[in-house]
Design an enzyme around this catalytic site. Sequence first.
Site, short mmCIF file in Angstrom:
data_model
loop_
_atom_site.label_atom_id
_atom_site.label_comp_id
_atom_site.label_asym_id
_atom_site.label_seq_id
_atom_site.Cartn_x
_atom_site.Cartn_y
_atom_site.Cartn_z
N ASP A 1 1.00 -1.08 -0.22
CA ASP A 1 0.14 0.24 0.08
C ASP A 1 0.86 1.17 -0.16
OD1 ASP A 1 -2.09 1.80 0.14
OD2 ASP A 1 -3.36 1.02 1.69
C1 BGC Z 1 -5.12 3.30 0.15
C2 BGC Z 1 -5.21 2.11 -1.22
C3 BGC Z 1 -4.91 3.20 -2.34
C4 BGC Z 1 -3.51 3.88 -2.33
C5 BGC Z 1 -3.26 4.59 -3.70
C6 BGC Z 1 -3.66 4.21 -0.07
O1 BGC Z 1 -3.86 5.15 0.79
O2 BGC Z 1 -5.10 2.58 1.11
O3 BGC Z 1 -6.38 1.42 -1.16
O4 BGC Z 1 -5.07 2.17 -3.41
O5 BGC Z 1 -3.55 4.86 -1.39
O6 BGC Z 1 -4.10 5.59 -3.73
#
Ligand code: BGC
Length: 810
Positions: free
Chosen positions: A227
Amino acid sequence: MASTPSPSVPSTARLPLERKVELLTGATAFTLAPEPALGLGELRFSDGPTGVRGLKFSGGRVVALFPNATLLASAWDEAVLAEVGRLLAEEAAAQQIHVVLGPTINLHRSPLGGRLFEAFSEDPLLSGRLAAAYVRGMQGSGVAACLKHLVANESETERNTVDSVVDEATLRELYLLPFEIAVSDGGAWTVMAAYNDVNGVAATEQDHVINGVLKGEWGWDGLVMSDWFATKTAAPAANGGLDLVMPGPLGPWGQALVDAVRRGEVPEARVDDALARLLRLAGRVGALGEERSWPSVPAPDSPERREQLTRLAAAGMTVLTNTDGTLPLAAGTRVALIGRHAVETIDMGGGSAQVNPPYQVSVADGLGALLGDALTVVDGVEVRTRPVPARPELVQDPVTGQPGVRVTLLAADGRVLEERAGAPAVTAVGFDDDLPERVAAVRFQAVVAGPGRLEVGVMGQADWELAVGDARSAHQLRVAGTGFGEEMLRPPATTSLVETDGGLVLDATARLAEPTPERPLGGAGIFAVIARPAPRPQAEVLEQAAAAARGAEVAVVVVGLTEEQETEAVDKDTLALPGAQDELVRTVAAAARRTVVVVNAATPVLMPWLGEVDAVLWAGLPGQEGGHAVAAALLGDQEPAGRLVTSFPAADGASPAWSVTPVDGKLEYAEGTAIGYRGYAAGAAPEPAFWFGHGLGYTTWEWSGAELLAADGGSPRVRVHVTNTGSRPGREVVQAYLRPAEDDQPVRLVGWASVALAPGESAAVVVATDERLWRRWDTAAGGWSRLADGGELVLARGLGDVRATLPLGG
Ligand code: BGC
């Protein structure tokens, strides 16, 4: 495994270690570096579950906004999710995006979880099967899906550091199961490792989960990315099975991982394996060798998308109560439509799932299109505690006169780096702009529409100089919390009330903080102009609502949550509707002949007025066509045949798992596998207001002759005859639950099937039960064993409406 054959990948043997490692961290926020020596093109990623936002976090491309995950899931229909996957792949193709960061398949453990709107359900089988269909639909078009977030990431409080404490059986039988199903039945090409720790080990370093279960036991050959900003280490993450650090170009790998390999802490073969997985992904999505071709696809505001998005949203809408056939409304009914959510319908949740849609149809617009003069619309009580960015019709670019604002990005010496005319009132700055230089300041200019009393101001963590008309002020706005994401997801704001007869000029400059070693992105964040009509006294609003309700045949009140509750980064602390919405419903119900409540929220809310209203329609977060879909459902142009995907508790605290607040950094999943309906059925909490699986539709059903069919090798199948005994066509969902013989094993959904029938028609419905729900994890033996013989199969429309119980031999 339903996975695609592995494309052959070029040898990376001749690439220096430094370069190999470099390729394993993003090049930018959402792209990976190309490598001509390997024939590797640039890979492009985009969020997310309900629309393909593109390469910018906000203020980016205009794209289609889909209904949210719980609404889509409520159709209990794999065909719906397969269609969504296919359409999202089209949205990706329009932007040449190779990987879409969805679906989210964490479970609805506690109803307080802020991100439940992004995830399908409290049930692992429903989540897994729907996710597999979504993945197949998407990847069938050569665009990769990404299952997220692995694993035990069901709430947001302390999300970057929380340690989810989950016993192995619970992990296997519940939280890993949707991933297992989506990997094996859907063949997903990528998975995202979560922010949290699991049993004391970071999800990005989970040798047990990633190497042991996912890549080992399941034999999965895909790519695991972190993530965003979740990776904390070099050697432990690489050895734990993580293949790719996102975003880039900075991050904890680079030279640190090269050194770790040289010191012998990480085998070089591990780096080669991660790169091989990356190249395999590139091969699957057409970014290896010759550049793929991208189909031309319908625009986000095309007639095709309008039809698809209306139909998909209405399919999941769910009739919770309907006294004396109040719904559907007859054409021409004189309706008073009341509520802030009626005029500003909430179509998506907050955080990384947000997109920039071409338009959003409010319930007022949608119902107006069908009812014309028979409709009266009245705004409702305030539903937010924080201001929101100005809607485009309320602000104007002072230079061009276009709707929107003028945004100027400035370098440290004051040079203009970029100027945007008629831009959205909200923009991300310093995070994902494609500029050669750092943005040191951003200037917003707007003419604010009038006349009247307005609330005007700015939002974003920075030092602001603000001029509203002649009034000048300076503000140091800082986020309240710490941790990545706060300045993006909960930016601070300042506003003031002004009286204007129109043409009020706002000129505001935000000076961003300089980068430091701890905060390499400096003052990057979300910045916005705020302008909206000043709030009206509540008594006046209630009085107006009651008067409108008295004058109509039916009052429709639209209530709900906003992105303040349903968002990434924050959990709820209550399921009560915000503001005085309960009072609004009660006031209307007391005045109206008939009252229908439409709930515009993705997840459970409390309904203390349930006994005072005639019907309740749950409408989720319905996407850009939301208002048209709600109108179609209310008038019965399309049956809202949804069934709930999560149980609605009767009160705050009254659910099998409730608290999402870690104690000393730990969140104990102490309820084991008995979340949601599984726990309610075991008496772990008072009976819910509405059970998982509940939904009335617009017709009535009789079930008869339920019987077990001989199992042909696998798990049992069951058959039941259903008859549409009502006067309208409808769709019935037959749900099969297993109540195991073992006392320590909760009741669980083992299969479902649906049928659409005309009035008076009957059909035999066969439900195949899923093998993977007939096993338990034996922790001592470290393997699966089959449940003991015995127990019973329950056929139901949610466990609050059981239609047949079949004992199982044993
Ligand atoms: C989220 C993810 C997301 C990523 C990219 C993170 O803050 O938890 O689900 O895909 O950001 O935007």
